[in-house]
Design a protein around this motif. Structure first.
Motif, mmCIF file in Angstrom:
data_model
loop_
_atom_site.group_PDB
_atom_site.id
_atom_site.type_symbol
_atom_site.label_atom_id
_atom_site.label_comp_id
_atom_site.label_asym_id
_atom_site.label_seq_id
_atom_site.Cartn_x
_atom_site.Cartn_y
_atom_site.Cartn_z
ATOM 1 N N VAL A 117 -30.045 -35.896 -32.388
ATOM 2 C CA VAL A 117 -30.378 -34.663 -33.045
ATOM 3 C C VAL A 117 -30.859 -33.674 -32.154
ATOM 4 O O VAL A 117 -30.551 -32.370 -32.276
ATOM 5 N N VAL A 118 -31.910 -34.136 -31.331
ATOM 6 C CA VAL A 118 -32.496 -33.215 -30.376
ATOM 7 C C VAL A 118 -31.398 -32.901 -29.264
ATOM 8 O O VAL A 118 -31.360 -31.497 -28.916
ATOM 9 N N MET A 119 -30.569 -33.587 -28.919
ATOM 10 C CA MET A 119 -29.746 -33.074 -27.846
ATOM 11 C C MET A 119 -28.665 -32.112 -28.385
ATOM 12 O O MET A 119 -28.432 -31.345 -27.857
ATOM 13 N N VAL A 120 -28.061 -32.337 -29.547
ATOM 14 C CA VAL A 120 -27.082 -31.476 -30.116
ATOM 15 C C VAL A 120 -27.858 -30.123 -30.397
ATOM 16 O O VAL A 120 -27.365 -29.080 -30.098
ATOM 17 N N GLY A 121 -29.079 -30.075 -31.008
ATOM 18 C CA GLY A 121 -29.921 -28.936 -31.204
ATOM 19 C C GLY A 121 -29.925 -28.062 -29.953
ATOM 20 O O GLY A 121 -30.124 -26.987 -29.984
ATOM 21 N N ALA A 123 -28.096 -28.245 -27.221
ATOM 22 C CA ALA A 123 -26.732 -27.929 -26.752
ATOM 23 C C ALA A 123 -25.877 -26.811 -27.252
ATOM 24 O O ALA A 123 -25.350 -26.189 -26.637
ATOM 25 N N PHE A 124 -26.374 -26.743 -28.614
ATOM 26 C CA PHE A 124 -25.562 -26.018 -29.284
ATOM 27 C C PHE A 124 -26.549 -25.279 -30.440
ATOM 28 O O PHE A 124 -26.463 -25.242 -31.683
ATOM 29 N N PRO A 125 -27.400 -24.333 -29.954
ATOM 30 C CA PRO A 125 -28.424 -23.658 -30.583
ATOM 31 C C PRO A 125 -27.786 -22.448 -31.679
ATOM 32 O O PRO A 125 -28.505 -22.316 -32.496
ATOM 33 N N ASN A 126 -26.636 -22.137 -31.263
ATOM 34 C CA ASN A 126 -26.003 -21.113 -31.964
ATOM 35 C C ASN A 126 -24.716 -21.438 -32.768
ATOM 36 O O ASN A 126 -23.686 -20.815 -33.219
ATOM 37 N N LEU A 127 -24.456 -22.837 -32.841
ATOM 38 C CA LEU A 127 -23.432 -23.294 -33.556
ATOM 39 C C LEU A 127 -23.624 -24.394 -34.308
ATOM 40 O O LEU A 127 -23.768 -25.546 -34.155
ATOM 41 N N ALA A 128 -23.885 -23.865 -35.563
ATOM 42 C CA ALA A 128 -24.170 -24.607 -36.847
ATOM 43 C C ALA A 128 -23.347 -25.685 -37.027
ATOM 44 O O ALA A 128 -23.914 -26.771 -37.444
ATOM 45 N N LEU A 129 -22.034 -25.645 -36.906
ATOM 46 C CA LEU A 129 -21.108 -26.579 -37.176
ATOM 47 C C LEU A 129 -21.143 -27.783 -36.600
ATOM 48 O O LEU A 129 -21.254 -28.760 -36.814
ATOM 49 N N ALA A 130 -21.317 -27.793 -35.099
ATOM 50 C CA ALA A 130 -21.410 -28.743 -34.349
ATOM 51 C C ALA A 130 -22.895 -29.596 -34.458
ATOM 52 O O ALA A 130 -22.900 -30.656 -34.666
ATOM 53 N N ARG A 131 -23.953 -28.862 -34.859
ATOM 54 C CA ARG A 131 -25.184 -29.396 -35.044
ATOM 55 C C ARG A 131 -25.131 -30.237 -36.414
ATOM 56 O O ARG A 131 -25.940 -31.113 -36.306
#
Length: 408
Positions: A117-121, A123-131
């Motif tokens: 969850v931390v890694m995804v947050g 890596a994709f701070p502006n891509l809600a779908l990926a998170r």
């Protein structure tokens, strides 16, 4: 590392530890293979959930010291070792040591989940779908693959030695994922500001509220995951096809919850989204307690899976909504996620009680349904002055006034 590579690494780790949601495939065979009662067959999932609570509670310090990549790699590797151990003891028809293996494995699942969850947050701070989608899609894919393979190899007729070897091979694959994650780790990808991380502090009011929210949101799902095969076999007995195959396809509902969570959150807001999720689940469960029909049972089951994935996808945004520093997010979210494992243990206890008398199935459905409806209604009508959980028309000045009144 390229964003696509990070996404693949995160998905692979979530896929590996997501197989914890498929323990029902093993649970269904344990009475036959090791000679235990059906009530005891739920204990491995309960032990894994106990380890899960320990994992998310200790993960924040690991991330601060070693970084998210190393923590995820360690968690997935530990889960793989636990699965290997469970396969080893299963092949020797030794049930008690399997419980210790799943306890340690759940610890690894907790490490991996929060670290990813931390890694995804990041890596994709502006891509809600990926998170939102990587977690539910990873867990659902891992569980669906297990159910699909169980259907192909007909677990109901294999002996303990064959199934033990299959678990060993799966564990080796998970260790390989953990090793590859460690090799791909970004140098220096750690949180060095450990001095600002609060230690041994009580839960804040916001964390307590979100823990309660998580408790009620996860209760139906974790109760279902503790006994997926018995539940589907019971409610889908009138339908054609293998229960394992049906379970494989049903995991699409869990993945859909993660994929659609950003859209639902955007149009309804977090508060109204949870209200709808609670009320819809509650209505289905109450109806199911009165009319035990196959179609209604499957609709309730799919709704529970969808809401489970949606709720877990929305929750990290609520944790961040207060504006806490990014280096403290994992600490706060880890404390809240402890409830996840606790609910899993409670779900196992509930299934153990149900297994003693099939007549209590409707009672359990009624109680869960009323709990969902009650909490949904309370959530809608009772003011909760928390950022990210109020309607969009509430102004910042109103929030400040409410906050001053609450503090006074």
């Amino acid at each position: 590392m390229a964003p696509l590579s990070i996404a693949l690494v995160c998905f692979a780790n979530m896929f590996s530890v997501g197989t914890i949601y498929a323990l029902s495939a093993l649970q269904g065979q344990l009475p036959r293979l090791v000679g235990i009662s059906e009530a005891w067959s739920f204990v491995p999932f309960g032990m894994a959930c106990m380890g899960l609570s320990m994992g998310v509670a200790t993960c924040a310090s690991m991330i601060a010291q070693r970084g998210a990549y190393a923590t995820a790699a360690s968690g997935t590797t530990l889960w793989g070792l636990a699965v290997i151990g469970a396969g080893f003891f299963l092949s020797r028809v030794n049930f008690e040591p399997m419980l210790l293996c799943f306890l340690l494995g759940g610890l690894g699942v907790g490490w991996t989940y929060l670290a990813v969850v931390v890694m995804v947050g990041r890596a994709f701070p502006n891509l809600a779908l990926a998170r939102s989608a990587i977690g539910p899609m990873g867990f659902s894919s891992g569980a669906a693959t297990c159910f699909f393979l169980s259907s192909i190899f007909e677990l109901s007729i294999v002996d303990a030695e064959i199934l033990g070897r299959a678990l060993t091979r799966a564990g080796v694959a998970f260790i390989a994922v953990g090793g590859a994650t460690q090799l791909m780790m970004i140098p220096g990808y750690t949180i060095n500001d450990q001095s600002n991380s609060p230690k041994n502090t009580p839960l804040s009011r916001r964390e307590r509220f979100l823990s309660i929210l998580l408790f009620f949101n996860a209760l139906p799902g974790m109760t279902a995951f503790a006994a997926l095969l018995p539940l589907v076999s019971y409610y889908a007995s009138e339908r054609q096809g293998d229960s394992m195959t049906l379970l494989s396809y049903s995991m699409l509902a869990l993945a859909s919850g993660g994929v659609l969570a950003p859209t639902i959150n955007l149009h309804l807001g977090a508060r109204n989204a949870f209200v709808v999720l609670f009320c819809v689940r509650g209505a289905f469960l109450v109806l199911l307690s009165q009319f035990e029909q196959s179609t209604l049972g499957l609709c309730a089951f799919l709704t529970i899976l969808f809401a489970h994935g949606t709720g877990f996808s929305i929750l990290p945004g609520l944790v961040k909504a207060k504006g806490i520093p990014s280096e403290l997010f994992h600490h706060s979210y880890g404390r809240i996620l402890v409830t996840w494992g606790v609910v899993g243990i409670l779900g196992c206890v509930l299934n153990t009680a149900i297994s003693s008398s099939i007549g209590t199935m409707s009672v359990a459905s009624l109680v869960l349904g009323l709990l969902m409806l009650s909490f949904g209604i309370v959530l809608y009508f009772v003011p909760t002055p928390k950022v990210g959980f109020l309607p969009s028309w509430v102004s910042a000045e109103y929030l400040q006034q409410i906050g001053r009144l609450a503090e006074s």
